[in-house]
Write a protein that holds these residues in place. Structure first.
Motif, short mmCIF file in Angstrom:
data_model
loop_
_atom_site.label_atom_id
_atom_site.label_comp_id
_atom_site.label_asym_id
_atom_site.label_seq_id
_atom_site.Cartn_x
_atom_site.Cartn_y
_atom_site.Cartn_z
N GLY A 77 -19.02 63.39 82.16
CA GLY A 77 -17.91 62.74 81.29
C GLY A 77 -18.38 61.71 80.56
N VAL A 78 -19.35 61.11 80.56
CA VAL A 78 -20.00 59.92 79.52
C VAL A 78 -20.12 60.46 78.22
CG1 VAL A 78 -21.69 58.25 79.17
CG2 VAL A 78 -20.42 58.37 81.46
N ASN A 85 -18.07 60.36 66.60
CA ASN A 85 -17.05 60.84 65.43
C ASN A 85 -16.13 60.24 64.57
OD1 ASN A 85 -18.20 63.44 66.24
ND2 ASN A 85 -16.65 63.89 67.40
N GLY A 86 -16.17 58.95 64.96
CA GLY A 86 -15.55 57.70 64.30
C GLY A 86 -14.24 57.62 64.74
N VAL A 87 -13.90 56.73 65.78
CA VAL A 87 -12.49 56.35 66.00
C VAL A 87 -12.10 55.42 65.29
CG1 VAL A 87 -11.02 55.82 68.13
CG2 VAL A 87 -13.12 57.59 68.30
N GLN A 88 -11.10 55.55 64.49
CA GLN A 88 -10.47 54.43 63.68
C GLN A 88 -9.39 53.51 64.45
OE1 GLN A 88 -9.45 55.91 59.79
NE2 GLN A 88 -11.66 56.04 59.26
N ASP A 89 -8.77 54.20 65.25
CA ASP A 89 -7.54 53.47 65.97
C ASP A 89 -8.41 52.51 67.20
OD1 ASP A 89 -5.66 52.91 68.05
OD2 ASP A 89 -4.83 54.89 67.85
N THR A 90 -7.94 51.36 66.84
CA THR A 90 -8.75 50.40 67.73
C THR A 90 -8.39 50.50 69.20
OG1 THR A 90 -6.94 48.91 67.12
CG2 THR A 90 -9.06 48.79 65.70
N GLN A 91 -7.08 50.73 69.38
CA GLN A 91 -6.49 51.10 70.73
C GLN A 91 -7.30 52.02 71.49
OE1 GLN A 91 -2.50 51.52 71.16
NE2 GLN A 91 -2.40 52.24 73.36
N ARG A 92 -7.42 53.31 70.81
CA ARG A 92 -8.14 54.60 71.48
C ARG A 92 -9.70 54.12 71.71
NH1 ARG A 92 -9.01 57.88 75.21
NH2 ARG A 92 -10.17 59.65 74.70
N ARG A 93 -10.29 53.28 70.52
CA ARG A 93 -11.57 52.91 70.88
C ARG A 93 -11.76 51.96 72.28
NH1 ARG A 93 -12.76 51.41 65.82
NH2 ARG A 93 -12.84 49.26 66.13
N SER A 94 -10.76 51.21 72.16
CA SER A 94 -10.93 50.21 73.09
C SER A 94 -10.75 51.13 74.59
CB SER A 94 -9.82 49.16 73.19
OG SER A 94 -9.68 48.37 74.41
N GLU A 95 -9.88 52.04 74.72
CA GLU A 95 -9.46 52.85 75.84
C GLU A 95 -10.75 53.49 76.30
OE1 GLU A 95 -6.52 55.42 74.75
OE2 GLU A 95 -4.99 53.98 74.91
N ILE A 96 -11.63 54.11 75.32
CA ILE A 96 -12.90 54.88 75.69
C ILE A 96 -13.86 53.82 76.26
CG2 ILE A 96 -14.62 56.05 74.73
CD1 ILE A 96 -12.77 57.24 72.58
N LYS A 114 -12.90 52.90 79.62
CA LYS A 114 -13.62 53.90 80.50
C LYS A 114 -14.85 54.10 80.92
CE LYS A 114 -12.72 57.78 83.11
NZ LYS A 114 -11.93 57.85 84.29
N LEU A 115 -15.65 54.05 79.84
CA LEU A 115 -17.23 53.90 79.97
C LEU A 115 -17.41 52.85 80.98
CD1 LEU A 115 -18.33 54.49 76.29
CD2 LEU A 115 -18.56 56.05 78.20
N ALA A 147 -27.07 58.95 73.10
CA ALA A 147 -28.23 58.59 74.13
C ALA A 147 -27.87 57.34 74.99
CB ALA A 147 -29.44 58.15 73.25
N CYS A 148 -27.18 56.38 74.76
CA CYS A 148 -26.71 55.49 75.59
C CYS A 148 -26.35 56.05 76.87
CB CYS A 148 -25.68 54.65 75.02
SG CYS A 148 -26.15 53.68 73.71
N GLY A 149 -25.72 57.08 77.21
CA GLY A 149 -25.44 57.70 78.75
C GLY A 149 -26.38 57.56 79.50
#
Length: 450
Positions: free
Chosen positions: A43-44, A53-64, A67-68, A117-119
């Motif tokens: 899943g990572v 891909n470029g998540v501009q929504d800061t809330q969604r970026r924070s959620e990801i 999760k990581l 690659a960080c995964g």
């Protein structure tokens, strides 16, 4: 050839602490396993691709990002002494945060490779620590120091001579004293930039590493116990294949079998390295050995299914007793970088399928400009919603009588295209996706369950 065994573990095999512990047991069971190649935790990579891909929504970026952290913390929390591994993982997560912010402003293939690659970089810190805690003399190695590629970010090409030289100087000596844990999927170019071999490239990179260290064997541990006569989810009576030839396995991979990346076998084939495919969840069930020479070569070995096929049919009376027509067709296709997979011809028409290599998920498309230029030569028809069924076997072109058995079983199906004769190892055909699984079921019952 060394006595090193290379063991590669996919994402589901390192999904959590329990899964990693099963991997450790597999490694312990073979004293010759000196090199371990790990994917990112399950899943990572998908989460990292979304960030890339470029998540501009800061809330969604924070959620990801949260999760990581949760995925890796869940494993770290169950280690006996996780301080160093946790510190290393958190440092990489900080890098992910910075790269994700940069991607939200402007993404690039180069940035994407660094990010996704960080995964693998995180999972290998954890797996190496787990092996140490179980008493193995393990160490982590950054494969970017050896797996040299060009700078075609996203689908980098390995530089084989350089990889061999770097492996001999740094990786092989390390394997003499340690169980070395390293990453699949990633490499670096001559300037030190992180590159990737593309989705599914972990198996390929494991084979490249096995080739470079001249391994005695390559084990690919996944979530299914080997290669089956077909997908058990389609035909419940599908059975595991104990042994299969490189030629047969390559055909299966090319025609849609999900167990192996199509390019995986090439480095192993070059150096005659046997490949084992098994389940890290159920290693006691054994698996499938892939070798150059096998004891039995049955007429029918397996069935493979590949969907999302695009068929292009070109019709023109100008083809009749003419020369140069196909040359013009392929000149147009080459101009627009359209790769052809399968092809059949008649006197006034040619049908071909488009190669799926590099296609992300959906069916490959015929570029509009290519279609316009082709229509100057002939009538063009493009069909989607098709699946390719491939019957894999041996010496088909030298055998008699089986065609009646195969096509008699398929008499109620409308076959859109048949390809046969170019290879002694396969017979394949297209049909509509709505009936493709039914065709697999009927063929499997007739050819493999009798």
């Amino acid at each position: 050839m060394s006595n090193f065994n290379v063991a590669k573990f996919g994402g589901t095999s390192v999904a959590n602490f329990e899964a990693m512990s099963r991997c450790a047991a597999v490694i312990e069971a073979n004293p010759n396993t000196k090199l371990v190649v790990s994917s990112a935790c399950s899943g990572v990579t998908n989460l990292l691709v979304e960030l890339a891909n470029g998540v501009q929504d800061t809330q969604r970026r924070s959620e990801i990002l949260t999760k990581l952290a949760e995925i890796h913390n869940a494993i770290l929390d169950q280690l006996e002494s996780s301080d160093q591994a946790a510190s290393d993982v958190y440092a990489i997560l900080d890098t992910v945060t910075s790269l994700a912010e940069a991607a939200s402003i402007q993404s690039s293939h180069k940035l994407t490779d660094h990010l996704v690659a960080c995964g693998e970089l995180m999972s290998t810190h954890i797996l190496a620590q787990l092996l140490k805690e179980r008493g193995l003399n393990a160490t982590r190695f950054d494969i970017r120091d050896v797996l040299r590629t060009d700078n075609n970010f996203g689908k980098a090409e390995p530089q084989l001579e350089t990889i061999k030289q770097l492996a001999d100087s740094s990786l092989v000596p390390l394997c003499q004293d340690f169980v070395v844990v390293t990453q699949g999927f990633i490499g670096s170019d001559s300037e030190g930039n992180t590159t990737t071999l593309g989705r599914g490239g972990s198996d390929y990179s494991a084979a490249l590493i096995a080739e470079a260290v001249e391994a005695s064997g390559l084990e690919i541990w996944t979530d299914v116990p080997g290669i089956y006569t077909t997908d058990p989810r389609i035909a419940p009576k599908a059975s595991p294949i104990p042994e299969i030839s490189f030629s047969e396995a390559s055909e299966m991979a090319n025609f849609g079998a999900k167990i192996l990346h199509p390019s995986t076998l090439v480095p192993a084939l070059r150096h005659d390295i046997p490949v084992f495919v098994g389940s890290s969840k159920q290693p006691e069930k054994g698996g499938t050995w892939i070798r150059h020479q096998v004891e039995s070569s049955p007429l029918f070995r397996a069935l493979a299914l590949r969907c999302n096929q695009t068929m292009v049919t070109l019709r023109s009376a100008n083809m009749f007793h003419a020369y140069g027509f196909l040359a013009k067709v392929f000149e147009i296709l080459a101009k627009h970088k359209v790769s052809v997979d399968l092809i059949t011809t008649s006197e006034i028409s040619v049908s071909l399928t488009l190669d799926q290599t590099g296609t992300a998920g959906g069916a490959p498309q015929l570029p509009e400009q290519a279609r316009i230029e082709l229509e100057e030569l002939c009538h063009v028809e493009v069909e989607h919603n098709l699946c390719l069924v491939a019957l894999i076997g041996n010496n088909m072109s030298e055998s008699k009588g089986y065609a009646k058995q195969v096509f008699g079983t398929l008499e109620d199906f409308n076959l859109r295209m048949i390809c046969y004769g170019a290879s002694p190892h396969n017979l394949c055909f297209l049909l509509h996706e709505s009936v493709s699984k039914q065709a697999i079921q009927k063929l499997h019952t007739e050819l493999f369950e009798g």
